[in-house]
Design a protein around this motif. Structure first.
Motif, PDB file in Angstrom:
ATOM      1  N   PHE A  93       0.831  -1.188   0.000  1.00 51.57           N
ATOM      2  CA  PHE A  93       0.000   0.000   0.000  1.00 51.57           C
ATOM      3  C   PHE A  93       0.869   1.242   0.000  1.00 51.57           C
ATOM      4  O   PHE A  93       0.566   2.231  -0.660  1.00 51.57           O
ATOM      5  CB  PHE A  93      -0.930   0.040   1.218  1.00 51.57           C
ATOM      6  N   ASP A  96       2.059   2.037  -3.423  1.00 56.02           N
ATOM      7  CA  ASP A  96       1.009   2.701  -4.211  1.00 56.02           C
ATOM      8  C   ASP A  96       0.903   4.160  -3.814  1.00 56.02           C
ATOM      9  O   ASP A  96       0.861   5.060  -4.657  1.00 56.02           O
ATOM     10  CB  ASP A  96      -0.354   2.038  -3.932  1.00 56.02           C
ATOM     11  N   TYR A  97       0.855   4.382  -2.496  1.00 55.11           N
ATOM     12  CA  TYR A  97       0.645   5.733  -1.983  1.00 55.11           C
ATOM     13  C   TYR A  97       1.782   6.651  -2.404  1.00 55.11           C
ATOM     14  O   TYR A  97       1.578   7.776  -2.832  1.00 55.11           O
ATOM     15  CB  TYR A  97       0.544   5.659  -0.462  1.00 55.11           C
ATOM     16  N   LYS A 113       1.600   7.641  -5.928  1.00 58.83           N
ATOM     17  CA  LYS A 113       0.514   8.609  -6.137  1.00 58.83           C
ATOM     18  C   LYS A 113       0.987  10.014  -5.784  1.00 58.83           C
ATOM     19  O   LYS A 113       0.739  10.973  -6.513  1.00 58.83           O
ATOM     20  CB  LYS A 113      -0.680   8.220  -5.255  1.00 58.83           C
ATOM     21  N   ASN A 123      -3.455   2.596  -6.842  1.00 63.23           N
ATOM     22  CA  ASN A 123      -3.793   1.537  -5.896  1.00 63.23           C
ATOM     23  C   ASN A 123      -3.891   0.178  -6.558  1.00 63.23           C
ATOM     24  O   ASN A 123      -4.717  -0.652  -6.185  1.00 63.23           O
ATOM     25  CB  ASN A 123      -5.116   1.844  -5.190  1.00 63.23           C
ATOM     26  N   GLN A 129      -2.831  -2.565  -4.139  1.00 61.75           N
ATOM     27  CA  GLN A 129      -3.813  -2.725  -3.076  1.00 61.75           C
ATOM     28  C   GLN A 129      -5.010  -3.512  -3.587  1.00 61.75           C
ATOM     29  O   GLN A 129      -5.527  -4.397  -2.910  1.00 61.75           O
ATOM     30  CB  GLN A 129      -4.266  -1.351  -2.603  1.00 61.75           C
ATOM     31  N   LYS A 130      -5.425  -3.186  -4.803  1.00 65.48           N
ATOM     32  CA  LYS A 130      -6.574  -3.883  -5.372  1.00 65.48           C
ATOM     33  C   LYS A 130      -6.296  -5.364  -5.547  1.00 65.48           C
ATOM     34  O   LYS A 130      -7.118  -6.209  -5.207  1.00 65.48           O
ATOM     35  CB  LYS A 130      -6.912  -3.253  -6.734  1.00 65.48           C
TER      36      LYS A 130
END
Lengths: 318, 343
Positions: free
Chosen positions: A103, A106-107, A110, A132, A135-136
């Motif tokens: 996560f 991903d963050y 972003k 994400n 995460q998905k």
């Protein structure tokens, strides 16, 4: 004496280019840096690094093969994140740490995207489902295999990761006493990871002989697991070293096993030269003892749990 | 009546200010006067110049019925605008609310058309003064503040705090605007100069202009994203330029709903920071994974800003919709980071 050796960081740049003259890639120098950042002395021993590299390599190859088996069960063509998540399903804490890492990745992408204008456009070019993505994948997969609901409960659960906390505290203690130059070196060491040297990592793993190969995200996770293995080894080795130090008033000193004393004695003999420096760095003996203790199922049920172990190898990372 | 055309002109001017005010009023913070307001105040000056007897009527205003306001507010007002406030924003709003009406009367009179009315006759004065007192009230909260900034120093004033002394610099502003018409991207890409369009990769035209150096993504729905500007006004200006390019290509482009989506600022603390300690002490807000990213990601709750803090002392602030959020976030983090200075 160890302190006068050239810094491992500077040596990496010069030696990695000369690598590959018949001998396969070696991460020994990077590992020395990593161990320093994880709590070892300022100049970790080369022998320790070589041993750690060997252990990590073996464990990763085994892990890959098991993941390939799982992948075949699924009928997939590549080893992907789902297979590795499946292998880790037993240990919730480690799985949670892995998910947090994914996560965070991903963050971070972003945020950095929002800052770098070029990255913003690049991202617009690639599919918008990149946000994400990891995460998905993780959530979907865990949703599919979760029978009892305890895996999904992990997402809501906000417990503090004890081991992570301990590592953070150790790092904080280490850096408290450093001056600016040492701290800069420490930070550089901390930034080193297997994912930074992705191509070298891939060569080191040498998946060419395998039928099913890992995809990009699986390689990310493998790099993370390799780092986690090193971190665990250092954690355990530090514990062992702490145990070895003779403490006055220790009630269990009479119960130490014979092998333990043997290790201790060998450490003593080599300690004749420069006990100060040696006592700081982790010895290969510490690592071996840590592995032995970890693999050894201690407890009343251990003789009956051999069926639990698949290949006779207990993984440090999962 | 003679006042009618003047009234109309005055109303037109107020409407123009309204258009600017309604879109940029959210940017306003009494703490820091923006360069944008220089433009509007200079607009007022240019309108004022043709009307010569501008300075005298400030004394004539004593004849206007301002008994509802205490006298000292007139002087107090000027002092307040010069001593730039602290984070007592609400207090300032309150205090400046009332005298701004007076001030707006002053400034608008000195700026404009109403002065002629004053010199005309007293009978013409009262309806107009009533008009004045009612007209500014809707704009009170927004354009009423415009005249104040013409008295403030033209340099951006640093927010006064306990010695922070560092002002974050804006690096990038992302804004969106709706051109409100369907666009033929192929036509734009072929005819416009600095445009790229690759429909297989991405469904928008990428256009760049040199001044201000910005990039726009233009979609066929008419929506546009503008990035790369270093200030709010520049972002708006750039968006307008892009819209004009589209307009010149024959599309009925308008300029609706200009909104700033994200602002990025950066600054340098000039001392190294112990990130491990910060990550440990502020666990709920910080994420620090040096293997992945060399900076610590600090998620501030109020204001909702993400800060990237690096060992060198450089700080990047992002996620702001207004400039004040960036300044506020920096003022919040400054004492914390000072505590984790690497000796």
């Amino acid at each position: 004496m160890n302190n006068t050796a050239p810094s491992p960081m500077s040596a990496i740049a010069t030696s990695s280019s000369g690598r590959g003259t018949g001998k396969s890639t070696s991460f020994a120098l990077e590992l020395q840096s990593m161990m320093f950042s994880l709590g070892d002395a300022r100049r970790p021993l080369h022998e320790t690094a070589v041993l750690v590299e060997d252990i990590v390599h073996t464990q990763l190859i085994n892990l890959l093969q098991q993941a390939a088996e799982v992948s075949q069960l699924r009928g997939a063509r590549v080893i992907s994140a789902e297979d590795l998540l499946f292998l880790m399903r037993k240990d919730k804490k480690k799985l949670k740490r892995l998910l947090k890492y994914m996560f965070f990745r991903d963050y971070k992408s972003k945020i950095v995207k929002g800052i770098e204008e070029d990255d913003l456009l690049e991202d617009k070019f690639s599919s918008s489902s990149n946000v994400n993505k990891r995460q998905k994948i993780a959530q979907d997969f865990l949703h599919s295999i979760d029978q009892t609901g305890e895996l999904l409960a992990m997402f809501e659960d906000d417990e503090i990761d004890d081991i992570k906390q301990e590592r953070m505290e150790r790092a904080e203690r280490q850096t408290r006493m450093m001056d600016a130059a040492q701290y800069a070196e420490f930070c550089e060491s901390r930034q080193l990871s297997f994912s930074k040297k992705a191509s070298k990592f891939r060569d080191w793993l040498d998946c060419s002989s395998m039928e099913i190969k890992p995809n990009v995200i699986a390689m990310e996770i493998l790099a993370y697991l390799a780092y986690e293995t090193v971190a665990q080894l250092v954690d355990l080795a530090l514990l062992v070293r702490q145990d070895m130090a003779p403490k006055a008033g220790d009630p269990f000193s009479h119960a130490i096993s014979a092998t333990f004393i043997q290790y201790h004695a060998s450490a003593e003999s080599t300690a004749a030269c420069g006990i100060e420096a040696q006592s700081n760095a982790i010895q290969p003996s510490h690592i071996r003892e840590a592995i032995r203790r970890y693999g050894h199922k201690i407890g009343p049920v251990s003789p009956f749990t051999s069926a639990y172990r698949r290949n006779g190898m207990t993984f440090l990372a999962c | 009546m003679e006042e009618e055309p003047y009234l109309e002109i005055y109303l037109d001017r107020c409407m123009n200010q309204d258009e600017l005010a309604s879109t940029s009023s959210h940017l306003f913070s009494p703490i820091v006067p923006y360069d944008s307001y220089l433009h509007t105040s200079s607009n007022q000056e240019t309108i004022a110049s043709p009307l010569e007897p501008s300075k005298e009527p400030s004394t004539d205003l004593s004849s206007v019925d301002l008994s509802f306001l205490p006298d000292e507010l007139n002087q107090e007002n000027t002092e307040q605008t010069l001593t730039e406030g602290k984070p007592g924003v609400e207090g300032n709003h309150e205090i400046q609310g009332a005298p701004s009406r007076v001030q707006s009367l002053n400034e608008k009179d000195s700026g404009g058309i109403c002065t002629d009315d004053f010199s005309l006759s007293n009978s013409g004065l009262n309806p107009l003064s009533d008009g004045n007192s009612t007209l500014p009230s809707p704009e009170n909260s927004s354009s009423g503040f415009f005249p104040l900034t013409s008295m403030t120093p033209l340099m951006p004033v640093t927010p006064v705090s306990e010695g922070s002394g560092i002002v974050p610099q804006l690096q990038n502003i992302v804004s969106t605007v709706n051109l409100a018409c369907k666009l033929d991207l192929k036509k734009i890409a072929l005819q416009a100069k600095n445009a790229e369009y690759n429909p297989k990769r991405f469904a928008a035209v990428i256009m760049r202009i040199r001044e201000p150096r910005t990039t726009a993504l233009i979609f066929s729905s008419g929506k546009m994203v503008c990035t790369g500007a270093k200030s709010e006004e520049l972002s708006r200006l750039a968006a307008r330029k892009f819209a004009r390019v589209v307009q010149k290509l024959g599309f009925p482009a308008r300029f609706l709903d200009f909104k700033i989506q994200n602002m990025v600022g950066s600054c340098d603390m000039r001392f190294p920071i112990r990130l491990e300690s910060l990550a440990l002490t502020h666990q709920q807000f910080s994420s620090y994974e040096p293997e992945l990213f060399p900076g610590l990601i600090y998620r501030m709750v109020k204001p909702r800003i993400v800060l990237l803090i690096f060992v060198s002392g450089k700080v990047v602030l992002t996620g702001a919709k207004e400039r004040s959020e960036i300044y506020e976030a920096f003022e919040n983090i400054y004492p914390i980071l000072k505590g984790f200075k690497k000796a």
